[in-house]
Design an enzyme around this catalytic site. Structure first.
Site, PDB file in Angstrom:
ATOM      1  N   ASP A 100       0.499  -1.522   0.077  1.00 64.99           N
ATOM      2  CA  ASP A 100      -0.101  -0.395  -0.348  1.00 64.99           C
ATOM      3  C   ASP A 100       0.598   1.219  -0.191  1.00 64.99           C
ATOM      4  O   ASP A 100       1.819   1.101   0.156  1.00 64.99           O
ATOM      5  CB  ASP A 100      -0.728  -0.283   1.343  1.00 64.99           C
ATOM      6  N   GLU A 166       0.142  -0.959   6.113  1.00 70.37           N
ATOM      7  CA  GLU A 166       1.473  -0.668   6.455  1.00 70.37           C
ATOM      8  C   GLU A 166       0.467   0.889   6.364  1.00 70.37           C
ATOM      9  O   GLU A 166       0.823   1.435   7.701  1.00 70.37           O
ATOM     10  CB  GLU A 166       2.359  -1.087   6.024  1.00 70.37           C
TER      11      GLU A 166
HETATM   12  C1  LIG Z   1       9.086   3.759   7.968  1.00 67.82           C
HETATM   13  C2  LIG Z   1       8.044   3.133   6.409  1.00 67.82           C
HETATM   14  N1  LIG Z   1       8.331   3.296   5.520  1.00 67.82           N
HETATM   15  C3  LIG Z   1       6.835   4.644   7.089  1.00 67.82           C
HETATM   16  O1  LIG Z   1       6.810   5.273   6.001  1.00 67.82           O
HETATM   17  N2  LIG Z   1       5.927   4.109   7.947  1.00 67.82           N
HETATM   18  C4  LIG Z   1       5.221   4.779   7.602  1.00 67.82           C
HETATM   19  C5  LIG Z   1       4.572   3.993   9.092  1.00 67.82           C
HETATM   20  C6  LIG Z   1       2.957   4.894   9.766  1.00 67.82           C
HETATM   21  C7  LIG Z   1       1.757   5.499   8.936  1.00 67.82           C
HETATM   22  N3  LIG Z   1       1.241   5.593  10.572  1.00 67.82           N
HETATM   23  C8  LIG Z   1       2.007   5.141  11.617  1.00 67.82           C
HETATM   24  N4  LIG Z   1       2.681   4.491  11.158  1.00 67.82           N
HETATM   25  C9  LIG Z   1       5.235   5.738   8.355  1.00 67.82           C
HETATM   26  O2  LIG Z   1       6.586   6.398   9.486  1.00 67.82           O
HETATM   27  O3  LIG Z   1       5.044   6.756   8.771  1.00 67.82           O
HETATM   28 ZN   LIG Z   2       7.202   2.162   4.312  1.00 69.61          ZN
HETATM   29 ZN   LIG Z   3       5.581   5.015   4.446  1.00 74.70          ZN
END
Ligand SMILES: C[C@H](N)C(=O)N[C@@H](Cc1c[nH]cn1)C(=O)O
Ligand SMILES: [Zn+2]
Ligand SMILES: [Zn+2]
Length: 479
Positions: A100, A166
């Site tokens: 996603d 995610e």
């Molecule tokens: C590090 C990863 N690529 C990422 O972008 N994770 C998101 C996941 C997320 C969304 N809401 C809470 N965590 C992020 O770190 O924002």
């Molecule tokens: Zn990511």
């Molecule tokens: Zn991300």
């Protein structure tokens, strides 16, 4: 070892154009998990992965996760799990990534259509999800294909777990991982876990990452009038939700990022001497920061404080206001209900539930101080834990050797300010070491406009992922 890797590397180069086409097809599917209307596209993206993996000879399953909690009739996208190789003599690696993406629209300021991969003369491949996380996920598929076509055996068994939520709190995945890590489950045989879903610190030197911040995401809703009002007719006579919300949001954090909520900063683990000494050797300059920011508006003037602020201290960001006027022009409206969105990146030793209680109390207390007749409510939208692992493990040794082989440098050992909520779940449920092996660079603008992945990072990154599998096997032979 080396001749085999050479054959693999040559095949990656030969197939590189088709790997870019694979990414083009993936970026063309707007799999935005945060937008309910896009859910069919998120499912379409899962089907694309299933079909690509099947074509490569993997044993693939699309596992449903049921209805999305709190939503009527909206199903969570499936988890794509796959198995490639099943030899009892080989080590088994569990690979995780997400298919996603964050929302994106041309109107946000993109120079090109976010869902059309656009490659410029410098090999920068623009498109939503190019670096986060479609490029890295496809890197694993590319690695399998190049091995097959080069006639080079993959010296480990692969288990794959690709999720579609995610970017929206990994809804449903924790329970799934816990179930599948148990005896008889899909992940039972995993010896270690590898995640490729973060970024190098700069643009030249790869890193291995052993820590992530957590993320508690909140909404605060303020309502008053029964409907939107004309500001000329009612302005001055009605208490305005937007005015209250802006004042409450303005109390959360100061200009230098210091969180104003009592009790939050007190939960943070103190910096040890040993930890402090790690920062000096990390290849990072303030210019790296300015390049990523696209400006010189950093809070700190030195690298140590900057990296600590990104990795090992909490931060609070205000993301947006739902229900507020945000288009061009000068609409004279008083919004009846506005919902502010903000999140706190959490670090050791912050406890998620305690953070929630402190946030809710503070928001309500600050609102009460305004003496407004409007109504407030605050909610946690999702929470994901912070994670810190030991980089003294064969999983990291193997990845470090792969970086040296492909890029000719020793990687930096880093932590990451972003969050991958299920990392800790993988570690706890499998009881195995987890490694983050990033593909993209610091200038990729993940989550922002004009997200990109450099062709070099994608192709050399595919070599890196493949080489890592060989060094995992070699580290096994040493034991
Ligand atoms: C590090 C990863 N690529 C990422 O972008 N994770 C998101 C996941 C997320 C969304 N809401 C809470 N965590 C992020 O770190 O924002
Ligand atoms: Zn990511
Ligand atoms: Zn991300």
């Amino acid at each position: 070892m080396a001749p085999q890797l050479d054959g693999y590397f040559k095949q990656v180069d030969k197939l590189s154009e088709s790997f870019v086409d694979r990414l083009r097809e993936a970026v063309g599917i707007p799999s935005v998990s945060a937008d309910d209307k896009r859910r069919p596209d998120v499912v379409k993206m899962s089907e694309f992965l299933v079909s690509e993996l099947k074509a490569l000879g993997a044993r693939v399953e699309s596992r449903p996760l049921g209805l999305q909690p709190g939503k009527k009739d909206l199903y969570l996208p499936p988890v794509v799990v796959a198995r490639y190789g099943d030899s009892p003599d080989k080590r088994t690696l569990l690979l995780y990534g997400h298919y996603d993406v964050q929302p994106a629209g041309k109107a946000d300021g993109w120079a090109t259509d976010p869902f059309t991969l656009t490659v410029d003369e410098k090999g920068r491949m623009y498109g939503r999800g190019s670096t986060d996380d479609k490029g890295p996920v496809l890197g694993w598929l590319n690695a399998i294909q190049a091995h097959k076509e080069a006639g080079v055996e993959i010296p480990v068994n692969l288990l794959m777990c690709f999720e579609g939520m995610e970017e929206s709190g990994s809804e449903g995945l924790d329970d799934f991982i816990e179930r599948e890590a148990k005896p008889g489950g899909f992940f039972e045989k995993a010896d270690a876990v590898c995640i490729s879903d973060n970024y190098w610190l700069g643009t030249e030197k790869p890193c291995l990452t052993y820590g992530l911040r957590g993320c508690n995401y909140y909404s605060v809703s303020i309502s008053g009038p029964g409907q939107d009002l004309h500001s000329g007719i009612f302005g001055g006579s009605a208490q305005e939700p937007m005015t209250d919300l802006v004042r409450v949001l303005g109390k959360l954090v100061d200009t230098d990022g210091k969180i104003q909520i009592p009790g939050i900063n007190e939960m943070v683990a103190p910096v040890t001497e040993e930890e402090h000494s790690l920062y000096a050797d990390i290849s990072y300059t303030m210019d790296n920061l300015y390049e990523s920011l696209g400006s010189k508006t950093g809070v700190y003037s030195n690298k140590e404080n900057t990296l600590m602020a990104r990795w090992r201290y909490p931060s609070l960001s205000v993301h947006g206001i739902q229900g507020a006027f945000s288009d061009q022009g000068a609409k004279t409206v008083i919004p009846a209900k506005v919902i502010g969105k903000f999140s706190i990146r959490t670090v050791p030793d912050m406890e998620s539930d305690k953070v929630d209680q402190l946030v809710f109390k503070y928001v309500k207390d600050e609102f009460a101080k305004l003496g407004s007749k409007n109504t407030i409510s605050a909610e946690l939208i999702h929470a994901g834990n912070w994670w810190v692992a030991s980089p003294k493990h064969w999983n990291y040794t193997a990845a470090g050797r792969a970086v040296e082989k492909v890029f000719g440098v020793k990687p930096d050992l880093t932590r990451e300010g972003g969050s991958i909520p299920v990392t800790l779940t993988f570690e706890k449920a499998t009881g195995k070491n987890v490694l983050l092996l990033p593909m993209g660079s610091s200038t990729d603008a993940a989550h922002s406009i004009n997200e990109k992945l450099d062709r070099r990072n994608y192709i050399e990154g595919t070599k890196l992922l493949g080489a890592y599998l060989h060094y995992v096997a070699e580290e096994q032979m040493k034991e």
